[in-house]
Design an enzyme around this catalytic site. Structure first.
Site, PDB file in Angstrom:
ATOM      1  N   GLY A  86      -8.285  -9.637  54.457  1.00 31.01           N
ATOM      2  CA  GLY A  86      -8.212 -10.236  55.783  1.00 31.01           C
ATOM      3  C   GLY A  86      -8.487 -11.725  55.710  1.00 31.01           C
ATOM      4  N   SER A  87      -9.725 -12.113  56.046  1.00 29.20           N
ATOM      5  CA  SER A  87     -10.061 -13.546  56.082  1.00 29.20           C
ATOM      6  C   SER A  87      -9.840 -14.223  54.733  1.00 29.20           C
ATOM      7  CB  SER A  87     -11.534 -13.716  56.486  1.00 29.20           C
ATOM      8  OG  SER A  87     -11.777 -13.111  57.721  1.00 29.20           O
ATOM      9  N   ILE A 139       0.807  -6.263  61.165  1.00 28.32           N
ATOM     10  CA  ILE A 139       1.904  -7.224  61.259  1.00 28.32           C
ATOM     11  C   ILE A 139       2.456  -7.244  62.688  1.00 28.32           C
ATOM     12  CG2 ILE A 139       4.066  -8.016  60.231  1.00 28.32           C
ATOM     13  CD1 ILE A 139       1.460  -7.770  58.376  1.00 28.32           C
ATOM     14  N   THR A 140       2.154  -8.339  63.398  1.00 28.90           N
ATOM     15  CA  THR A 140       2.579  -8.488  64.787  1.00 28.90           C
ATOM     16  C   THR A 140       4.107  -8.474  64.884  1.00 28.90           C
ATOM     17  OG1 THR A 140       0.585  -9.719  65.314  1.00 28.90           O
ATOM     18  CG2 THR A 140       2.469 -10.095  66.753  1.00 28.90           C
ATOM     19  N   GLY A 153     -16.390  -6.453  89.457  1.00 36.97           N
ATOM     20  CA  GLY A 153     -17.198  -5.237  89.579  1.00 36.97           C
ATOM     21  C   GLY A 153     -16.475  -4.038  88.976  1.00 36.97           C
ATOM     22  N   GLU A 204      -5.460 -15.692  63.192  1.00 34.56           N
ATOM     23  CA  GLU A 204      -5.213 -17.083  62.716  1.00 34.56           C
ATOM     24  C   GLU A 204      -6.508 -17.755  62.260  1.00 34.56           C
ATOM     25  OE1 GLU A 204      -2.100 -17.340  62.792  1.00 34.56           O
ATOM     26  OE2 GLU A 204      -1.436 -16.205  64.522  1.00 34.56           O
TER      27      GLU A 204
HETATM   28  C1  LIG Z   1      -3.850  -8.021  67.152  1.00 34.32           C
HETATM   29  C2  LIG Z   1      -3.804  -8.521  65.746  1.00 34.32           C
HETATM   30  C3  LIG Z   1      -2.626  -9.063  65.255  1.00 34.32           C
HETATM   31  C4  LIG Z   1      -2.549  -9.463  63.920  1.00 34.32           C
HETATM   32  N1  LIG Z   1      -1.365  -9.949  63.437  1.00 34.32           N
HETATM   33  C5  LIG Z   1      -1.241 -10.252  62.131  1.00 34.32           C
HETATM   34  C6  LIG Z   1       0.012 -10.666  61.593  1.00 34.32           C
HETATM   35  O1  LIG Z   1       1.007 -10.800  62.300  1.00 34.32           O
HETATM   36  N2  LIG Z   1       0.082 -10.883  60.247  1.00 34.32           N
HETATM   37  C7  LIG Z   1      -0.977 -10.762  59.433  1.00 34.32           C
HETATM   38  O2  LIG Z   1      -0.828 -10.981  58.235  1.00 34.32           O
HETATM   39  N3  LIG Z   1      -2.198 -10.395  59.920  1.00 34.32           N
HETATM   40  C8  LIG Z   1      -2.347 -10.130  61.242  1.00 34.32           C
HETATM   41  N4  LIG Z   1      -3.562  -9.746  61.753  1.00 34.32           N
HETATM   42  C9  LIG Z   1      -4.699  -9.640  60.874  1.00 34.32           C
HETATM   43  C10 LIG Z   1      -5.654 -10.828  61.058  1.00 34.32           C
HETATM   44  O3  LIG Z   1      -5.111 -11.953  60.480  1.00 34.32           O
HETATM   45  C11 LIG Z   1      -7.004 -10.417  60.424  1.00 34.32           C
HETATM   46  O4  LIG Z   1      -7.549  -9.443  61.277  1.00 34.32           O
HETATM   47  C12 LIG Z   1      -7.936 -11.610  60.271  1.00 34.32           C
HETATM   48  O5  LIG Z   1      -7.499 -12.451  59.234  1.00 34.32           O
HETATM   49  C13 LIG Z   1      -9.356 -11.153  59.957  1.00 34.32           C
HETATM   50  O6  LIG Z   1      -9.338 -10.292  58.869  1.00 34.32           O
HETATM   51  P1  LIG Z   1     -10.037  -8.847  58.961  1.00 34.32           P
HETATM   52  O7  LIG Z   1      -9.681  -8.231  60.262  1.00 34.32           O
HETATM   53  O8  LIG Z   1      -9.675  -8.119  57.732  1.00 34.32           O
HETATM   54  O9  LIG Z   1     -11.568  -9.150  58.999  1.00 34.32           O
HETATM   55  P2  LIG Z   1     -12.517  -9.483  57.743  1.00 34.32           P
HETATM   56  O10 LIG Z   1     -11.961 -10.610  56.954  1.00 34.32           O
HETATM   57  O11 LIG Z   1     -12.835  -8.228  57.026  1.00 34.32           O
HETATM   58  O12 LIG Z   1     -13.799 -10.019  58.508  1.00 34.32           O
HETATM   59  C14 LIG Z   1     -14.622  -9.150  59.280  1.00 34.32           C
HETATM   60  C15 LIG Z   1     -15.649  -9.998  60.000  1.00 34.32           C
HETATM   61  O13 LIG Z   1     -16.410 -10.728  59.062  1.00 34.32           O
HETATM   62  C16 LIG Z   1     -16.316 -12.118  59.329  1.00 34.32           C
HETATM   63  N5  LIG Z   1     -16.287 -12.841  58.060  1.00 34.32           N
HETATM   64  C17 LIG Z   1     -15.394 -12.738  57.040  1.00 34.32           C
HETATM   65  N6  LIG Z   1     -15.722 -13.569  56.057  1.00 34.32           N
HETATM   66  C18 LIG Z   1     -16.826 -14.236  56.452  1.00 34.32           C
HETATM   67  C19 LIG Z   1     -17.640 -15.255  55.872  1.00 34.32           C
HETATM   68  N7  LIG Z   1     -17.375 -15.768  54.675  1.00 34.32           N
HETATM   69  N8  LIG Z   1     -18.717 -15.701  56.572  1.00 34.32           N
HETATM   70  C20 LIG Z   1     -18.997 -15.201  57.803  1.00 34.32           C
HETATM   71  N9  LIG Z   1     -18.265 -14.242  58.413  1.00 34.32           N
HETATM   72  C21 LIG Z   1     -17.189 -13.782  57.738  1.00 34.32           C
HETATM   73  C22 LIG Z   1     -15.037 -12.301  60.117  1.00 34.32           C
HETATM   74  O14 LIG Z   1     -15.079 -13.460  60.936  1.00 34.32           O
HETATM   75  C23 LIG Z   1     -15.013 -11.040  60.927  1.00 34.32           C
HETATM   76  O15 LIG Z   1     -15.807 -11.218  62.073  1.00 34.32           O
HETATM   77  C24 LIG Z   1      -3.673  -9.361  63.087  1.00 34.32           C
HETATM   78  C25 LIG Z   1      -4.879  -8.850  63.607  1.00 34.32           C
HETATM   79  C26 LIG Z   1      -4.940  -8.444  64.917  1.00 34.32           C
HETATM   80  C27 LIG Z   1      -6.232  -7.897  65.442  1.00 34.32           C
END
Ligand SMILES: Cc1cc2nc3c(=O)[nH]c(=O)nc-3n(C[C@H](O)[C@H](O)[C@H](O)COP(=O)(O)OP(=O)(O)OC[C@H]3O[C@@H](n4cnc5c(N)ncnc54)[C@H](O)[C@@H]3O)c2cc1C
Length: 391
Positions: free
Chosen positions: A144-145, A170-171, A349, A373
């Site tokens: 993810g991140s 994937i949106t 409410g 993003e």
């Molecule tokens: C509705 C929706 C649409 C999306 N569309 C797309 C898309 O079109 N294409 C695509 O590729 N992805 C898409 N995503 C995925 C999105 O990009 C990821 O959800 C995002 O990058 C966060 O990754 P994760 O959900 O795996 O959270 P994680 O990375 O697992 O993080 C979980 C939590 O930990 C926090 N965290 C992570 N690392 C750290 C750090 N080093 N320090 C402090 N806090 C941290 C994060 O902020 C988060 O709160 C979509 C997600 C959603 C919900």
């Protein structure tokens, strides 16, 4: 942005916080499109977890998909501030529709910036005119991140790349014609444009997400997907640092404006509701603690919009700080949207928790903006390390 010595409303001496007449007119046009074609259906699309195909056709017909791509590519050539106004108005009606604009445009821009001449000759104008819809395939079940951790693999075999891996969240993945896929090639992060019809590519709908519920999310499986080598987008090793970064930068700009749209929609709903609903012998709006919430909502929505204007202005002038300012705008606006939506539900409410009113949807949609993003936490780390504090 005011029209001081320029048809784009930009002044050489600095940013004037005034829209040009053309921008004001465009905003009215966007607003009436949304009022007629989007707002009345947004609740139903949310419940059905799908926007209609008609709205996609209508967005295409109006030139709203592909709007920021240069005219010479076949796009609309819309400057960043007008694009922001369009995004805000669409999000004010429906965040799922806004997310279609965001993903299509961010990927289309990245393909035009980084794609090979052959790739652009094959698909470029279809992408710019949104005859082919684009989606971003970056996230994976375990990635993810920390996007640098992607596990999807690509290898070169003759004049084809062969891709294997899984992508998640994937949106508009359910209907996209092309995916910008981040994969590992020779161990280096690399971007590829992958048509959805490629043999070996399977997509599964992801149902039950609570925010931007109609954005047709999908999970992808790439199993020995073969694409021509000209579908490599940017160079090997440029995938995250250049290609996906280009897409995410524009995506953040769009999401920032989209967040303003949600906050404004909350305000619209609350001004209306608190004016008509009476408790303790007076309209809710007359009670001071209600006024406090409305005032915070007004101030934060305006502040978020100003940050977006600033980011747009810097984009328009090609300022190197445009991306950093966009980060700040997205960070602030997404949180302002969550606060506004949270207060909007409170001010409604019990009604706020029903589907009869749109505010619960706004709250679910706003929460998404803090995660996509680059989550708020990732942005806290990035902004704190940037030189912006010294400006
Ligand atoms: C509705 C929706 C649409 C999306 N569309 C797309 C898309 O079109 N294409 C695509 O590729 N992805 C898409 N995503 C995925 C999105 O990009 C990821 O959800 C995002 O990058 C966060 O990754 P994760 O959900 O795996 O959270 P994680 O990375 O697992 O993080 C979980 C939590 O930990 C926090 N965290 C992570 N690392 C750290 C750090 N080093 N320090 C402090 N806090 C941290 C994060 O902020 C988060 O709160 C979509 C997600 C959603 C919900």
């Amino acid at each position: 942005m005011t029209d001081v010595g320029s048809s784009h409303g930009l002044s050489r001496s600095g940013m004037q916080v005034e829209l040009t007449e053309a921008q004001k007119k465009a905003r009215l046009r966007y607003r009436s499109f949304v009022r007629e074609r989007i707002s009345p259906y947004a609740g139903r699309w949310d419940r059905e977890e799908s926007i209609s195909t008609q709205i996609v056709d209508q967005l295409r017909g109006e030139g709203y998909l592909g709007a920021p791509l240069p005219v010479e590519t076949g796009g609309g050539g819309l400057e960043p501030i007008s694009y922001g106004l369009l995004t805000e108005e669409i999000a004010r009606g429906c965040s799922s529709v806004r997310s279609l604009l965001t993903v299509h445009d961010m990927v289309a821009l990245a393909i035009w910036r980084w794609g090979s001449r052959d790739l652009k000759a094959k698909i470029g104008s279809a992408v710019a005119m949104a005859e082919m819809l684009c989606a971003l395939a970056l996230s994976e079940p375990d990635v993810g991140s920390d996007a640098a951790g992607v596990r999807t693999e690509a290898r070169l075999e003759g004049d084809e790349y062969v891709l294997n891996g899984r992508k998640k969240w994937i949106t508009f993945g359910q209907i996209a014609d092309l995916f910008l896929v981040l994969a590992r090639c020779d161990g280096k992060l690399t971007a590829f444009t992958v048509p959805s019809a490629t043999p070996g590519l399977a997509r599964r709908p992801l149902k039950g997400i609570v925010g931007t519920r109609a954005s047709l999310l999908a999970e992808l499986e790439l199993n020995e997907c073969r694409i021509p080598s000209c579908y490599l987008t940017g160079r090997v090793g440029f995938g995250l640092s250049h290609v996906v970064s280009t897409a995410l930068d524009y995506g953040r700009y769009s999401v920032a404006w989209g967040s303003v749209g949600i906050a404004q929609a909350c305000l619209d709903a609350c001004l209306d509701y608190t004016s008509s609903r009476k408790q303790f012998g007076a309209a809710l709006r007359e009670h001071q603690l209600v006024q406090r919430k409305l005032t915070n909502m007004i101030a934060e929505t305006r502040a978020a919009r100003l940050l977006c204007y600033r980011a747009g202005y810097l984009r328009q002038t090609g300022d190197p700080n445009a991306s950093s300012e966009t980060l700040v705008a997205k960070y602030f606006a997404s949180q302002a949207a969550v606060r506004a939506a949270n207060d909007a539900v409170q001010l409604h409410g019990a009604n706020g928790l029903t589907e009869e009113y749109p505010v619960a949807r706004y709250l679910r949609d706003a929460k998404v903006m803090e995660i996509i993003e680059g989550s708020s936490q990732i942005q806290q780390m990035t902004i704190a390390r940037s030189p912006l504090g010294e400006l």
